[in-house]
Motif scaffolding. Structure first.
Motif, PDB file in Angstrom:
ATOM      1  N   TYR A 179      27.534  65.896  41.775  1.00  0.00           N
ATOM      2  CA  TYR A 179      27.448  65.934  40.386  1.00  0.00           C
ATOM      3  C   TYR A 179      29.452  66.593  39.989  1.00  0.00           C
ATOM      4  O   TYR A 179      29.760  66.541  38.946  1.00  0.00           O
ATOM      5  N   LEU A 180      29.403  67.797  41.000  1.00  0.00           N
ATOM      6  CA  LEU A 180      30.545  68.267  40.724  1.00  0.00           C
ATOM      7  C   LEU A 180      32.092  67.360  41.251  1.00  0.00           C
ATOM      8  O   LEU A 180      32.871  67.063  40.643  1.00  0.00           O
ATOM      9  N   GLN A 181      31.168  66.248  41.625  1.00  0.00           N
ATOM     10  CA  GLN A 181      32.772  65.238  42.009  1.00  0.00           C
ATOM     11  C   GLN A 181      32.163  64.038  41.543  1.00  0.00           C
ATOM     12  O   GLN A 181      33.325  62.675  41.407  1.00  0.00           O
ATOM     13  N   SER A 182      31.757  63.655  40.453  1.00  0.00           N
ATOM     14  CA  SER A 182      31.629  62.723  39.721  1.00  0.00           C
ATOM     15  C   SER A 182      32.655  61.998  38.793  1.00  0.00           C
ATOM     16  O   SER A 182      33.662  63.004  37.982  1.00  0.00           O
ATOM     17  N   PRO A 183      33.180  61.105  38.746  1.00  0.00           N
ATOM     18  CA  PRO A 183      34.166  60.027  38.103  1.00  0.00           C
ATOM     19  C   PRO A 183      33.932  60.636  36.088  1.00  0.00           C
ATOM     20  O   PRO A 183      35.074  60.488  35.617  1.00  0.00           O
ATOM     21  N   GLN A 184      32.763  60.565  35.878  1.00  0.00           N
ATOM     22  CA  GLN A 184      33.073  60.876  34.521  1.00  0.00           C
ATOM     23  C   GLN A 184      33.066  62.507  34.549  1.00  0.00           C
ATOM     24  O   GLN A 184      31.484  63.098  35.375  1.00  0.00           O
ATOM     25  N   GLU A 185      33.735  62.939  33.891  1.00  0.00           N
ATOM     26  CA  GLU A 185      34.224  64.286  33.661  1.00  0.00           C
ATOM     27  C   GLU A 185      32.429  64.791  33.110  1.00  0.00           C
ATOM     28  O   GLU A 185      32.461  66.022  33.459  1.00  0.00           O
TER      29      GLU A 185
END
Length: 124
Positions: free
Chosen positions: A88-94
């Motif tokens: 989730y550190l790479q998620s497009p959602q901040e």
């Protein structure tokens, strides 16, 4: 629906446990329908696992409290949670990235530093 064997139920429980953290993160999803689906899934996961506290927290959509309960209840799985969080550190959602960082911080409060660093170095 047919009869579920003990082995099948054990496998299903493992799958449900592995789905909990992603569902907690998605309580913050920008898409309201995804967040609502995550909340409902967490409620039914709590019911399936016979974890009353989870069903209550899911009903009120309290992700931080669910996160704390998850870490406290499954301390031996903290490294698995860490690895799930890394995705989730790479998620497009901040917001999902922020929640992953918060959760990793929570893990850091429950695990001694040396064992966490050793696990990260090994890539476990």
């Amino acid at each position: 629906m047919g009869i579920v064997t003990a082995a099948e139920k054990k496998k299903m429980k493992k799958e449900v446990w592995e789905s909990l953290l992603p569902l907690v993160f998605h309580l913050h999803d920008q898409m309201e329908n995804v967040a609502k689906a995550a909340q409902e899934a967490l409620y039914f996961a709590g019911w399936f696992l016979k974890w009353q506290e989870l069903t209550e927290l899911a009903r009120t959509a309290e992700p931080w409290e669910i996160s704390k309960c998850l870490v406290e209840r499954k301390r031996r799985k903290t490294m698995d949670f860490l690895h799930q969080s890394e995705v989730y550190l790479q998620s497009p959602q901040e917001i999902l990235r922020q929640e992953a960082v918060r959760f990793i911080g929570l893990i850091g409060q429950h695990v001694d530093e040396r064992s966490m660093m050793e696990s990260i170095k090994k890539g476990e």
